[in-house]
Design a protein around this motif. Structure first.
Motif, PDB file in Angstrom:
ATOM      1  N   GLU A   1     -30.109  48.240  31.834  1.00 11.87           N
ATOM      2  CA  GLU A   1     -29.041  47.299  31.524  1.00 11.87           C
ATOM      3  C   GLU A   1     -28.228  47.796  30.331  1.00 11.87           C
ATOM      4  N   VAL A   2     -26.952  47.508  30.375  1.00 17.04           N
ATOM      5  CA  VAL A   2     -26.085  47.896  29.269  1.00 17.04           C
ATOM      6  C   VAL A   2     -26.399  47.025  28.054  1.00 17.04           C
ATOM      7  N   ILE A   3     -26.719  47.674  26.944  1.00 16.86           N
ATOM      8  CA  ILE A   3     -27.065  46.934  25.724  1.00 16.86           C
ATOM      9  C   ILE A   3     -25.804  46.728  24.900  1.00 16.86           C
ATOM     10  N   LYS A   4     -25.486  45.501  24.642  1.00 15.66           N
ATOM     11  CA  LYS A   4     -24.306  45.189  23.833  1.00 15.66           C
ATOM     12  C   LYS A   4     -24.709  45.042  22.369  1.00 15.66           C
ATOM     13  N   ARG A   5     -23.964  45.685  21.513  1.00 14.33           N
ATOM     14  CA  ARG A   5     -24.259  45.603  20.086  1.00 14.33           C
ATOM     15  C   ARG A   5     -23.849  44.238  19.541  1.00 14.33           C
ATOM     16  N   GLU A   6     -24.676  43.733  18.674  1.00  8.14           N
ATOM     17  CA  GLU A   6     -24.381  42.454  18.029  1.00  8.14           C
ATOM     18  C   GLU A   6     -24.048  42.692  16.555  1.00  8.14           C
ATOM     19  N   GLY A   7     -23.122  41.947  16.070  1.00 11.58           N
ATOM     20  CA  GLY A   7     -22.742  42.097  14.674  1.00 11.58           C
ATOM     21  C   GLY A   7     -22.563  40.756  13.977  1.00 11.58           C
ATOM     22  N   LYS A   8     -22.639  40.796  12.673  1.00 16.28           N
ATOM     23  CA  LYS A   8     -22.419  39.593  11.865  1.00 16.28           C
ATOM     24  C   LYS A   8     -21.388  39.903  10.790  1.00 16.28           C
ATOM     25  N   ILE A   9     -20.529  38.954  10.525  1.00 17.45           N
ATOM     26  CA  ILE A   9     -19.474  39.138   9.525  1.00 17.45           C
ATOM     27  C   ILE A   9     -19.687  38.152   8.376  1.00 17.45           C
ATOM     28  N   TYR A  10     -19.727  38.684   7.162  1.00 24.35           N
ATOM     29  CA  TYR A  10     -19.869  37.848   5.967  1.00 24.35           C
ATOM     30  C   TYR A  10     -18.579  37.961   5.149  1.00 24.35           C
ATOM     31  N   ARG A  11     -17.782  36.931   5.178  1.00 25.37           N
ATOM     32  CA  ARG A  11     -16.516  36.960   4.438  1.00 25.37           C
ATOM     33  C   ARG A  11     -16.602  36.191   3.111  1.00 25.37           C
ATOM     34  N   ASP A  12     -17.294  35.062   3.156  1.00 28.36           N
ATOM     35  CA  ASP A  12     -17.311  34.166   1.997  1.00 28.36           C
ATOM     36  C   ASP A  12     -18.538  34.344   1.116  1.00 28.36           C
ATOM     37  N   ASP A  13     -19.615  34.883   1.706  1.00 26.72           N
ATOM     38  CA  ASP A  13     -20.860  35.022   0.957  1.00 26.72           C
ATOM     39  C   ASP A  13     -21.356  36.469   1.040  1.00 26.72           C
ATOM     40  N   ILE A  14     -20.814  37.315   0.165  1.00 26.29           N
ATOM     41  CA  ILE A  14     -21.165  38.734   0.178  1.00 26.29           C
ATOM     42  C   ILE A  14     -22.636  38.944  -0.175  1.00 26.29           C
ATOM     43  N   ASP A  15     -23.156  38.116  -1.099  1.00 24.58           N
ATOM     44  CA  ASP A  15     -24.562  38.267  -1.502  1.00 24.58           C
ATOM     45  C   ASP A  15     -25.493  38.043  -0.314  1.00 24.58           C
ATOM     46  N   ALA A  16     -25.169  37.062   0.524  1.00 26.54           N
ATOM     47  CA  ALA A  16     -25.994  36.789   1.701  1.00 26.54           C
ATOM     48  C   ALA A  16     -25.961  37.988   2.663  1.00 26.54           C
ATOM     49  N   GLY A  17     -24.800  38.600   2.765  1.00 30.10           N
ATOM     50  CA  GLY A  17     -24.672  39.782   3.621  1.00 30.10           C
ATOM     51  C   GLY A  17     -25.525  40.927   3.116  1.00 30.10           C
ATOM     52  N   LEU A  18     -25.503  41.159   1.794  1.00 27.01           N
ATOM     53  CA  LEU A  18     -26.316  42.214   1.208  1.00 27.01           C
ATOM     54  C   LEU A  18     -27.803  41.955   1.388  1.00 27.01           C
ATOM     55  N   GLU A  19     -28.194  40.681   1.226  1.00 26.66           N
ATOM     56  CA  GLU A  19     -29.604  40.317   1.412  1.00 26.66           C
ATOM     57  C   GLU A  19     -30.037  40.605   2.854  1.00 26.66           C
ATOM     58  N   THR A  20     -29.159  40.316   3.811  1.00 27.17           N
ATOM     59  CA  THR A  20     -29.476  40.574   5.218  1.00 27.17           C
ATOM     60  C   THR A  20     -29.669  42.064   5.471  1.00 27.17           C
ATOM     61  N   ILE A  21     -28.773  42.880   4.906  1.00 29.78           N
ATOM     62  CA  ILE A  21     -28.874  44.325   5.076  1.00 29.78           C
ATOM     63  C   ILE A  21     -30.164  44.869   4.473  1.00 29.78           C
ATOM     64  N   LEU A  22     -30.498  44.411   3.270  1.00 27.54           N
ATOM     65  CA  LEU A  22     -31.725  44.873   2.608  1.00 27.54           C
ATOM     66  C   LEU A  22     -32.961  44.453   3.391  1.00 27.54           C
ATOM     67  N   HIS A  23     -32.917  43.253   3.961  1.00 25.13           N
ATOM     68  CA  HIS A  23     -34.036  42.763   4.762  1.00 25.13           C
ATOM     69  C   HIS A  23     -34.244  43.645   6.001  1.00 25.13           C
ATOM     70  N   ILE A  24     -33.135  44.002   6.675  1.00 20.45           N
ATOM     71  CA  ILE A  24     -33.222  44.849   7.865  1.00 20.45           C
ATOM     72  C   ILE A  24     -33.757  46.233   7.516  1.00 20.45           C
ATOM     73  N   ILE A  25     -33.279  46.793   6.378  1.00 19.52           N
ATOM     74  CA  ILE A  25     -33.742  48.121   5.947  1.00 19.52           C
ATOM     75  C   ILE A  25     -35.244  48.100   5.670  1.00 19.52           C
ATOM     76  N   ALA A  26     -35.693  47.033   5.023  1.00 20.12           N
ATOM     77  CA  ALA A  26     -37.131  46.922   4.728  1.00 20.12           C
ATOM     78  C   ALA A  26     -37.947  46.733   5.997  1.00 20.12           C
ATOM     79  N   GLU A  27     -37.422  45.915   6.902  1.00 22.33           N
ATOM     80  CA  GLU A  27     -38.132  45.603   8.147  1.00 22.33           C
ATOM     81  C   GLU A  27     -38.260  46.849   9.038  1.00 22.33           C
ATOM     82  N   GLU A  28     -37.178  47.650   9.084  1.00 26.09           N
ATOM     83  CA  GLU A  28     -37.182  48.869   9.923  1.00 26.09           C
ATOM     84  C   GLU A  28     -37.802  50.082   9.201  1.00 26.09           C
TER      85      GLU A  28
END
Length: 263
Positions: free
Chosen positions: A234-261
């Motif tokens: 099956e064709v895998i579609k990439r999912e993305g998230k956009i953080y416009r108003d809360d940059i800190d939350a976006g950074l926390e998400t990225i750090l969490h993914i890096i740690a998890e992977e």
């Protein structure tokens, strides 16, 4: 000089459909064509023919319908064409196919060079060229992207492997497999197409070649490998998230993914 070019008739892979329930390629769902890499092999042979003179023989193993591919090869410039076809050869894997093809070449005799495409678009194994050379007990060079020099006794060519170029020299008779980078295949003229319709196709059957193998060495019986099922992922579609108003939350998400992977 005699050059044998190995060709195969394959489905049009851009139009062919897959039977997901049975896990097989529905070959009746699309038209057929010469394997694209084999057109590069044929063109390489024709260039050699123009430079030093040679007889170019197109050879294929397949059903009677594969005659169409051979006539196209003649229209593009091949001098002769050979069709190896018999019910005994049905279901052959690359090993059994190579055994039959090499036997056909032995039957023809008096060859200097065999040229094949690096792989076929329907199987994508890249095994037949090397296996044919093994059955014929001749040297081979794979992934040839450029031919530097050729005569009846030797060939010098460039192979591209893993980003590197390797200049190789081989005594003939021998076999090479070529990549799509070696040339741009010529197109047949209308006159050549018309002439190819009347060209004689040499046909070889099991009876013609049985001195080289037994019935247990070809077809399904002579095939140690087989395809049990084909699955279309099956064709895998990439999912993305956009953080416009809360940059800190976006950074926390990225750090969490890096740690998890564990990156």
């Amino acid at each position: 000089m005699r050059i044998v070019v190995l060709i195969k008739q394959v489905p049009d892979m851009e139009k062919v459909k897959f039977n997901s329930e049975k896990g097989i390629v529905d070959r009746a769902s699309a038209g057929t064509e010469i394997n694209p890499f084999d057109l590069n092999a044929l063109e390489a042979a024709l260039v050699i023919k123009e430079i030093i003179g040679a007889e170019v023989v197109a050879l294929t193993m397949g059903p009677p319908k594969a005659e169409e591919a051979l006539r196209e090869a003649i229209a593009r410039g091949a001098d002769k064409a050979v069709l190896i076809s018999d019910k005994y050869f049905g279901g052959s894997d690359t090993k059994a196919t190579s055994h039959v093809i090499s036997s056909g070449i032995k039957r023809l005799g008096n060859f200097h060079l065999i040229i094949a495409g690096e792989k076929t678009v329907d199987g994508d194994t890249g095994q037949v060229g090397a296996q044919v050379s093994d059955y014929l007990d001749i040297p081979y060079i794979t992934y040839v992207s450029r031919i530097e020099e050729v005569s009846e006794s030797v060939i010098r060519s460039v192979s591209e492997i893993w980003g590197g170029e390797y200049l190789k020299e081989m005594k003939l008779p021998g076999l090479i497999t070529v990549t799509k980078d070696i040339n741009t295949p010529r197109l047949p003229s209308f006159k050549q197409k018309m002439a190819s319709r009347k060209a004689e196709i040499i046909r070889l059957s099991y009876e013609d070649l049985k001195e080289y193998f037994s019935s247990d060495e070809v077809g399904i019986k002579g095939s140690p490998t087989w395809v049990s099922k084909i699955e279309v992922p099956e064709v895998i579609k990439r999912e993305g998230k956009i953080y416009r108003d809360d940059i800190d939350a976006g950074l926390e998400t990225i750090l969490h993914i890096i740690a998890e992977e564990r990156i």
